[in-house]
Structure formats: structure tokens, C-alpha cells
Design a protein around this motif. Structure first.
Motif, mmCIF file in Angstrom:
data_model
loop_
_atom_site.group_PDB
_atom_site.id
_atom_site.type_symbol
_atom_site.label_atom_id
_atom_site.label_comp_id
_atom_site.label_asym_id
_atom_site.label_seq_id
_atom_site.Cartn_x
_atom_site.Cartn_y
_atom_site.Cartn_z
ATOM 1 N N ASN A 57 43.861 40.295 34.111
ATOM 2 C CA ASN A 57 44.457 40.031 35.416
ATOM 3 C C ASN A 57 43.387 40.084 36.507
ATOM 4 O O ASN A 57 43.659 40.451 37.645
ATOM 5 C CB ASN A 57 45.570 41.038 35.720
ATOM 6 C CG ASN A 57 45.088 42.482 35.636
ATOM 7 O OD1 ASN A 57 43.891 42.740 35.453
ATOM 8 N ND2 ASN A 57 46.002 43.428 35.772
ATOM 9 N N LEU A 58 42.156 39.738 36.121
ATOM 10 C CA LEU A 58 41.036 39.748 37.046
ATOM 11 C C LEU A 58 41.018 38.441 37.840
ATOM 12 O O LEU A 58 40.752 37.374 37.304
ATOM 13 C CB LEU A 58 39.730 39.913 36.272
ATOM 14 C CG LEU A 58 38.412 39.784 37.038
ATOM 15 C CD1 LEU A 58 38.369 40.732 38.217
ATOM 16 C CD2 LEU A 58 37.234 40.028 36.101
ATOM 17 N N GLN A 59 41.327 38.536 39.125
ATOM 18 C CA GLN A 59 41.364 37.372 39.991
ATOM 19 C C GLN A 59 40.068 37.292 40.795
ATOM 20 O O GLN A 59 39.660 38.263 41.410
ATOM 21 C CB GLN A 59 42.569 37.439 40.937
ATOM 22 C CG GLN A 59 43.909 37.525 40.232
ATOM 23 C CD GLN A 59 44.196 36.284 39.405
ATOM 24 O OE1 GLN A 59 43.926 35.159 39.834
ATOM 25 N NE2 GLN A 59 44.747 36.489 38.223
ATOM 26 N N SER A 74 33.552 38.343 40.891
ATOM 27 C CA SER A 74 34.320 37.320 40.193
ATOM 28 C C SER A 74 34.670 36.207 41.176
ATOM 29 O O SER A 74 35.116 36.473 42.295
ATOM 30 C CB SER A 74 35.597 37.915 39.598
ATOM 31 O OG SER A 74 36.313 36.938 38.864
ATOM 32 N N LEU A 75 34.442 34.973 40.771
ATOM 33 C CA LEU A 75 34.690 33.799 41.602
ATOM 34 C C LEU A 75 35.621 32.845 40.863
ATOM 35 O O LEU A 75 35.428 32.572 39.671
ATOM 36 C CB LEU A 75 33.380 33.072 41.924
ATOM 37 C CG LEU A 75 32.331 33.860 42.711
ATOM 38 C CD1 LEU A 75 30.999 33.100 42.711
ATOM 39 C CD2 LEU A 75 32.790 34.101 44.146
ATOM 40 N N LEU A 89 34.600 32.631 37.072
ATOM 41 C CA LEU A 89 33.429 33.295 36.521
ATOM 42 C C LEU A 89 33.397 34.757 36.924
ATOM 43 O O LEU A 89 33.850 35.136 38.003
ATOM 44 C CB LEU A 89 32.138 32.624 37.011
ATOM 45 C CG LEU A 89 31.891 31.176 36.618
ATOM 46 C CD1 LEU A 89 30.616 30.667 37.291
ATOM 47 C CD2 LEU A 89 31.786 31.036 35.103
ATOM 48 N N PHE A 90 32.835 35.575 36.046
ATOM 49 C CA PHE A 90 32.475 36.944 36.400
ATOM 50 C C PHE A 90 30.970 37.081 36.244
ATOM 51 O O PHE A 90 30.375 36.557 35.294
ATOM 52 C CB PHE A 90 33.157 37.977 35.506
ATOM 53 C CG PHE A 90 32.571 39.350 35.683
ATOM 54 C CD1 PHE A 90 32.861 40.100 36.814
ATOM 55 C CD2 PHE A 90 31.674 39.866 34.763
ATOM 56 C CE1 PHE A 90 32.282 41.340 37.013
ATOM 57 C CE2 PHE A 90 31.097 41.115 34.948
ATOM 58 C CZ PHE A 90 31.406 41.854 36.081
ATOM 59 N N GLY A 91 30.339 37.788 37.177
ATOM 60 C CA GLY A 91 28.906 38.002 37.087
ATOM 61 C C GLY A 91 28.422 39.016 38.107
ATOM 62 O O GLY A 91 29.221 39.798 38.655
ATOM 63 N N GLU A 118 32.886 33.452 31.465
ATOM 64 C CA GLU A 118 33.820 32.484 32.030
ATOM 65 C C GLU A 118 35.216 32.910 31.598
ATOM 66 O O GLU A 118 35.475 33.105 30.410
ATOM 67 C CB GLU A 118 33.497 31.075 31.529
ATOM 68 C CG GLU A 118 34.234 29.967 32.276
ATOM 69 C CD GLU A 118 35.668 29.790 31.832
ATOM 70 O OE1 GLU A 118 36.540 29.552 32.688
ATOM 71 O OE2 GLU A 118 35.924 29.887 30.616
ATOM 72 N N LEU A 119 36.106 33.074 32.567
ATOM 73 C CA LEU A 119 37.426 33.632 32.305
ATOM 74 C C LEU A 119 38.502 32.641 32.711
ATOM 75 O O LEU A 119 38.444 32.028 33.770
ATOM 76 C CB LEU A 119 37.631 34.930 33.089
ATOM 77 C CG LEU A 119 36.503 35.958 33.035
ATOM 78 C CD1 LEU A 119 36.768 37.070 34.036
ATOM 79 C CD2 LEU A 119 36.372 36.515 31.637
#
Length: 319
Positions: free
Chosen positions: A212-214, A242-243, A286-288, A300-301
Motif C-alpha cells: 500500500n506504498l503510494q 517513492s514516485l 518507483l521506490f528509491g 518498480e512497484l
């Protein structure tokens, strides 16, 4: 004047003389002008004195400055020089700082908190998902260490946490928490102005849920989050970011949001074409990590898939 949190009557503070020497050295260098750069021997000597003063954090910063001076990276050199001076000021005025910021100063100096003491504290219970991992090297002068940053996301509390591991460069880093794995347990955060690093207590493996990471749909929102982090901790060198609705461009060397704002990708990122293929011309989530200069994608999510980019070394391994 140094705070009593560092000193006692029976135990003189070894950091204070080192701080005074470093302040004087920097003032002398300023009078000479940084165009007359210190020699490698001068850098090595003042760095060794900070190690003797039980301030390894200052020694690490001096090693970084010496490398930047050698490479000619002047903008970043003066940025890090300003952070070093601010740290000296923070140490000498820590009695007037909020407790969390005073603890951050101690941590930046290299006075680490004891894991055994942290383990005794109650932690934050959650289902923690490993969303990214980075490996690099750090020189301590005498040797080189391997370092691993493992980012976790708490499903219930909606927050990030960082597990940090160090080993000698001839040893292997732990691989028991790969990206995509999940753990139920308690996290105890290290004290500081912007708590990120944590210890995971009694973890139990659990099935990985739908994240549920927005992410932020606009790059500027991410930049604002970084500015807020710097306001809390001026020595913050990176944040998890996260974008969403982001498009990779130029062979995976840039990101662009719907407004047209762009963000450079880290030169350490080696999967640019893979990122382009995952996108297929469509926006990604993306998360980074964002370090103030460039963005390092780690995963990549999306609801359909989750692709983790393998941890890669950001500097050559020592021979």
C-alpha cells in the motif's frame, strides 16, 4: 562549551580537543585560501587526529573532503565543508539544542548508540516489507568496509525504516532479508533528529502482501519532502522516496512527471534500459533514494508486478 552529555568530571572528553584543533585548522586553511589546497599528508594528519579524538564521524567527513578536493568537485566540496562546520558549531552549542538534535550531533561525530540498550526498548510492531537494498563501500582509513542499506516499509504505520549492516571487505554481507521479503516484528529506531535507522527485534517471516506504498505523483512533492527532512536534520544525506506516474527518459537516465519536471538518475544506476523496457512508454511507480543530486531507483512497484533492481556496488571493490 561542551555539553555534560559528552563529559564528566572523572572522564575528560577526548572529543573537545579534537574539535578545537579541527576548528583552528579550518580557520587557518580559510586564511590561506582553499585554492592552495592541503597536501595529502596534511589531510591524512588532521584525519588521524580526529580518529585519536574518538570522533570517527569527523574523520570520515575529512576523508570525503580530501577525495573531493583531489577530484576537483568544488560545488560538492564546499557543501560538505559547510556541513562539517555546522557539525562543529552543533557540538559546541549542543546544550542549547533540542535533545533529538543533540543526539544527532553525537551520532554524526561517530558516537554510536549501543545495540544492547536499544534492544531493551519497546519497538514499533508492524508487517515490514523489504522494498529496496543498496550496497557500497566505506573507507575507514585503516581498512575498507562493505555497507548494506536495507529499506523497510511498515504496512500499518505507513513509514520507512533503514537496516544498516557493515562487514569487513573480505566478508559477506547478510542476505537473509532480500528485497520482496516480509517480516513481522518490532522495530526500535535509533535516536536522532530524523529517525530512520532501526533494529529489527525477533522478526518472523511472513507472506509478502500487496503493497500500500503510494508514491508522490509530482517530483516537486518529493523535493519538498527532502527539504523538510533537511530542516529536521541538516546532515541528512538521503531519504527514501517513492514516485508514482513517473516516466523514464533518455535511455533510463532521467525521470519525468506529468507536469514535465525532470529528475536525474544516479550514475550508479546500471539498469536504465531495463527501466525503459518495464515502462514501455507508460508511467511507473518507483521506490528509491534521493540524495539531493540524483535519484537511485531500487524497485518498480505496481499492482500487477514488483521488480526489484539487484543491489549493485556504487564503488569498485578493493583489491
Amino acid at each position: 562549551m561542551a555539553s555534560s552529555s559528552f563529559t564528566s568530571e572523572s572522564a575528560p572528553d577526548p572529543v573537545q580537543p579534537g574539535i578545537e584543533e579541527l576548528r583552528q585548522w579550518l580557520c587557518d586553511r580559510l586564511q590561506l585560501g582553499w585554492a592552495n589546497a592541503p597536501t595529502q599528508e596534511e589531510w591524512a594528519l588532521i584525519t588521524a587526529h580526529m580518529v585519536d579524538a574518538k570522533a570517527p564521524g569527523l574523520a570520515r567527513r575529512l576523508r570525503s573532503l580530501a577525495l573531493l578536493a583531489q577530484q576537483g568537485g568544488l560545488p560538492l566540496f564546499f557543501e560538505e565543508l559547510g556541513e562539517l562546520w555546522l557539525l562543529i558549531e552543533g557540538y559546541e552549542n549542543q546544550g542549547s539544542l533540542p535533545p533529538a538534535l543533540a543526539q544527532e550531533v553525537r551520532s554524526q561525530l561517530g558516537q554510536t548508540q549501543k545495540k544492547a540498550q536499544l534492544q531493551q526498548r519497546p519497538g514499533l510492531k508492524d508487517l515490514w516489507v523489504v522494498v529496496g537494498q543498496v550496497r557500497d563501500h566505506e573507507s575507514t582509513g585503516a581498512t575498507t568496509l562493505k555497507r548494506q542499506r536495507t529499506w523497510l516499509w511498515g504496512q500499518q504505520h505507513q513509514r520507512f525504516a533503514l537496516l544498516l549492516d557493515y562487514v569487513h571487505h573480505r566478508q559477506s554481507l547478510p542476505d537473509d532479508k532480500p528485497p520482496g521479503s516480509s517480516w513481522r516484528g518490532e522495530l526500535v529506531f535509533y535516536d536522532g533528529a530524523l529517525p530512520q535507522r532501526a533494529l529489527l527485534k525477533q522478526p518472523q517471516a511472513a507472506p509478502t502482501p500487496n503493497l500500500n506504498l503510494q508514491g508522490y505523483p509530482q517530483i516537486q512533492q518529493g523535493l519538498n519532502a527532502y527539504a523538510k527532512a533537511l530542516a529536521q536534520n541538516p546532515w541528512c544525506d538521503r531519504i527514501p522516496l517513492s514516485l508514482s506516474q513517473i516516466l523514464p527518459l533518455n535511455a533510463g537516465t532521467q525521470l519525468r512527471d506529468a507536469s514535465g519536471q525532470t529528475l536525474p538518475l544516479s550514475p550508479d544506476f546500471q539498469q536504465g534500459w531495463q527501466l525503459m523496457a518495464l515502462s514501455g512508454g507508460q508511467p511507473l511507480t518507483l521506490f528509491g533514494e534521493w540524495d539531493g543530486c540524483s535519484y537511485l531507483p531500487l524497485a518498480e512497484l505496481s499492482s500487477e508486478r514488483w521488480v526489484s533492481f539487484p543491489p549493485s556496488w556504487s564503488s569498485p571493490a578493493p583489491t
